[in-house]
Write an enzyme that holds these catalytic residues in place. Structure first.
Site, short mmCIF file in Angstrom:
data_model
loop_
_atom_site.label_atom_id
_atom_site.label_comp_id
_atom_site.label_asym_id
_atom_site.label_seq_id
_atom_site.Cartn_x
_atom_site.Cartn_y
_atom_site.Cartn_z
N ARG A 66 0.76 -1.16 -0.05
CA ARG A 66 -0.12 0.09 -0.02
C ARG A 66 0.83 1.13 0.07
O ARG A 66 0.71 2.19 -0.62
CB ARG A 66 -1.12 0.04 1.18
CG ARG A 66 -1.90 1.47 1.16
CD ARG A 66 -2.83 1.56 2.44
NE ARG A 66 -2.94 0.53 3.24
CZ ARG A 66 -2.29 0.34 4.26
NH1 ARG A 66 -1.21 1.75 4.51
NH2 ARG A 66 -2.20 -0.53 5.26
N TYR A 104 -16.49 18.63 -13.95
CA TYR A 104 -17.07 17.28 -14.01
C TYR A 104 -17.94 16.85 -12.96
O TYR A 104 -17.81 17.15 -11.65
CB TYR A 104 -15.52 16.27 -13.82
CG TYR A 104 -16.04 14.99 -14.05
CD1 TYR A 104 -16.35 14.48 -14.93
CD2 TYR A 104 -15.90 13.99 -12.79
CE1 TYR A 104 -16.54 13.15 -15.05
CE2 TYR A 104 -15.95 12.68 -12.65
CZ TYR A 104 -16.22 12.15 -14.12
OH TYR A 104 -16.79 10.77 -14.04
N ASP A 137 -7.31 20.10 -13.33
CA ASP A 137 -7.70 18.69 -13.74
C ASP A 137 -7.16 18.78 -15.18
O ASP A 137 -7.85 19.54 -16.19
CB ASP A 137 -9.14 18.65 -13.61
CG ASP A 137 -9.62 17.06 -14.00
OD1 ASP A 137 -9.21 16.45 -14.83
OD2 ASP A 137 -10.74 16.74 -13.48
N LYS A 166 -8.83 7.91 -18.69
CA LYS A 166 -9.25 8.44 -20.29
C LYS A 166 -7.87 8.37 -21.09
O LYS A 166 -7.59 7.30 -21.50
CB LYS A 166 -9.63 10.00 -19.65
CG LYS A 166 -10.55 10.20 -18.90
CD LYS A 166 -11.90 9.30 -18.98
CE LYS A 166 -12.76 9.42 -17.63
NZ LYS A 166 -13.16 10.76 -17.16
C1 PLP Z 1 -13.65 10.85 -15.64
C2 PLP Z 1 -13.10 12.08 -15.28
C3 PLP Z 1 -12.85 12.27 -13.80
C4 PLP Z 1 -13.23 11.12 -12.74
O1 PLP Z 1 -12.21 10.00 -13.20
P1 PLP Z 1 -12.49 8.44 -12.60
O2 PLP Z 1 -11.38 7.74 -13.24
O3 PLP Z 1 -13.81 8.06 -13.35
O4 PLP Z 1 -12.71 8.39 -11.12
C5 PLP Z 1 -12.40 13.70 -13.09
N1 PLP Z 1 -12.31 14.49 -13.85
C6 PLP Z 1 -12.53 14.59 -15.50
C7 PLP Z 1 -12.52 15.74 -16.16
C8 PLP Z 1 -13.00 13.29 -15.96
O5 PLP Z 1 -13.34 13.23 -17.24
#
Ligand code: PLP
Length: 400
Positions: free
Chosen positions: A45, A97, A169, A194
Site C-alpha cells: 500500500r 466534472y 484537472d 481517459k
Molecule cells: C472521468 C473524469 C474524472 C473522474 O475520473 P474517474 O477515473 O472516473 O474516477 C475526473 N475529471 C474529469 C475531467 C474526468 O473526465
C-alpha cells in the site's frame, strides 16, 4: 530530443533482468533483512515498484516533483481535497466534472469544507470570488463538456497572490498538450482512465505536485487513506502512456475536421471545440496548449432531450457510453448521463444545453467518423427538424 523520444526512454529497463517491459510486482509485502532494513519497499500500500515507475513517469511528463497513483480519478481528486481542513473553501470552475461536483457538494460540505462555483474563463471572476476562507482553486481546462478554456497562468498568479493552491484537472488535455505546472499551477490531477490509459480498459487516477513538500503530503494521504492503484493497472497505464503522443495527435487531427463538419451542418446549433476560430477562448487555448484535444461537443437546433436521444442512439461507430479518451469513438448525452446529478437550472446556466452531445473522437479513420455522423443526422432527420420552419425541411434533407 523530442518529448516523445524522451518519454519512451524515461521508462526504465528493469535493472535486475534487463526486461524491456516494466515488471509487474504482484506482491503485498517485501522481505526485510532486519526490522526496518529493506530494499526500499516494505508494504505494497505504501509503495510498489510497478506503481513507482508510473508515479515517476507522470511526474516527469507533468514537469512536477512528485507523482501519486490512485484507484480512480475521483480518488485522486479526493486526496487533494483532503489537504484542506474544516472551514476552508474551494473555488471551482462552474461546469465542473459531475463526479467532482458530487464529491465537493455531497461529501465534503458535511465535513465543513465549502465550495463556490464561478466561471473561471474570466480570471477576473476568480479574483473577485476569493475570500479569506479560499484555500484551493479548482479548474478544468478544457472543461467537460463545453470545452471552456481558463487562463492557467493568469489564475496561477491570482492563486499565488492570495496564498491559495491552484489545482488543474488536466484530464482533457493530457500532458502531451498542456503542462499546467509549467504555467504556475501547484497540483495537477488526472483521470488516467481517459487519455493516459487510452484503451478504455481500466479506472485510474494520478496526482502530481510541483513541489516535493506538497507531494509528500499527498503521499501521506495515499498511504493513510489507502486508495492506491494496483500493480497490474499501474502497468496498463504505463503501457498506455507509451503511445500517448501518437494517439493524441490523431485524436486532435480528427477532432478539428469533425468540428468543422458539424459547424456547417444545418441541424447543429453550436459547436464547442477550442480549435475553432469561433470558440470564444481560442486565443488562450492556442497560447497554453500545443493543440486542442479530442473532445468535441455540439448542441442541436431542436434543443430537446428527445432530439439528443434520437441522435445518440443512431450512430454506429460512435458508441453510446460515458467516458472518453479511448481507441473507439464514444458519444454521450451529458444532461441524462455524466451531468444528471447537477440540477437542470445549474447545468443550463453553465452552458450545458438539454440537447448537448459530447463526442470523444477515437482512432478510427476520420472519414469513417464523419460518415457515421452524417448517417445519424439522416436517420433522425424528422425529429431534428425545427418544428416551426417547415420551409427548411427540403434544404435540410439535401444537406444530409
Ligand atoms: C472521468 C473524469 C474524472 C473522474 O475520473 P474517474 O477515473 O472516473 O474516477 C475526473 N475529471 C474529469 C475531467 C474526468 O473526465
Amino acid at each position: 530530443m523530442s518529448n516523445a523520444t524522451q518519454l519512451i526512454h524515461s521508462i526504465p529497463v528493469d535493472p535486475l533482468t534487463g526486461a524491456i517491459s516494466v515488471p509487474i510486482y504482484q506482491t503485498s509485502t517485501f522481505v526485510q533483512q532486519a526490522p526496518g532494513i529493506n530494499q526500499g519497499y516494505d508494504y505494497a500500500r505504501t509503495g510498489n515498484p510497478t506503481r513507482a515507475v508510473l508515479e515517476d513517469l507522470i511526474a516527469k511528463l507533468e514537469n512536477g516533483a512528485v507523482g501519486a497513483a490512485f484507484g480512480s480519478g475521483l480518488a485522486a481528486i479526493d486526496a487533494v481535497v483532503k489537504l484542506l481542513s474544516a472551514g476552508d473553501e474551494i473555488l471551482a470552475v462552474d461546469d465542473i466534472y459531475g463526479g467532482a461536483f458530487r464529491l465537493f457538494t455531497q461529501v465534503y460540505q458535511k465535513f465543513g469544507i465549502t465550495v463556490n462555483f464561478v466561471d473561471t474563463t474570466n480570471a477576473e471572476n476568480v479574483f473577485e470570488a476569493i475570500t479569506a476562507k479560499t484555500k484551493l482553486i479548482w479548474i478544468e481546462t478544457p472543461t467537460n463538456p463545453t470545452l471552456k478554456i481558463s487562463d492557467i497562468e493568469a489564475i496561477a498568479k491570482i492563486a499565488k497572490a492570495n496564498k491559495c493552491l491552484l489545482c488543474v484537472d488536466n484530464t482533457f488535455a493530457s500532458p502531451a498538450l498542456q503542462q499546467p505546472l509549467s504555467l504556475g499551477a501547484d497540483i495537477v490531477v488526472h483521470s488516467a482512465t481517459k487519455y493516459l490509459g487510452g484503451h478504455s480498459d481500466l479506472i485510474a487516477g494520478l496526482v502530481v505536485t510541483k513541489e516535493k513538500e506538497l507531494g509528500d503530503k499527498i503521499k501521506f494521504l495515499q498511504n493513510a487513506c489507502g486508495a492506491i492503484l494496483s500493480p497490474f493497472d499501474s502497468w496498463l497505464v504505463i503501457r498506455g502512456i507509451e503511445t500517448l503522443h501518437l494517439r493524441i495527435k490523431q485524436h486532435c487531427d480528427s477532432a478539428l475536421i469533425i468540428s468543422r463538419f458539424l459547424e456547417k451542418h444545418p441541424a447543429v446549433d453550436k459547436v464547442y471545440y477550442p480549435g475553432l476560430k469561433s470558440h470564444p477562448n481560442h486565443a488562450i487555448a492556442a497560447k497554453q496548449a500545443k493543440a486542442f484535444g479530442g473532445i468535441v461537443s455540439f448542441s442541436l437546433k431542436q434543443d430537446t432531450e428527445e432530439a439528443a436521444t434520437a441522435f445518440v442512439t443512431s450512430t454506429k461507430l460512435f458508441k453510446l457510453a460515458e467516458s472518453l479518451g479511448g481507441i473507439k469513438s464514444l458519444l454521450s448525452h451529458p444532461a441524462q448521463m455524466t451531468h444528471k446529478t447537477i440540477p437542470a437550472e445549474k447545468r443550463r446556466s453553465a452552458g450545458v444545453a438539454d440537447s448537448l452531445i459530447r463526442l470523444s473522437i477515437g482512432l478510427e479513420e476520420t472519414n469513417d467518423l464523419v460518415n457515421d455522423l452524417k448517417d445519424a443526422f439522416t436517420a433522425c432527420k424528422k425529429i431534428l427538424q425545427p418544428t416551426k420552419n417547415k420551409h427548411k425541411i427540403e434544404e435540410y434533407g439535401t444537406a444530409c
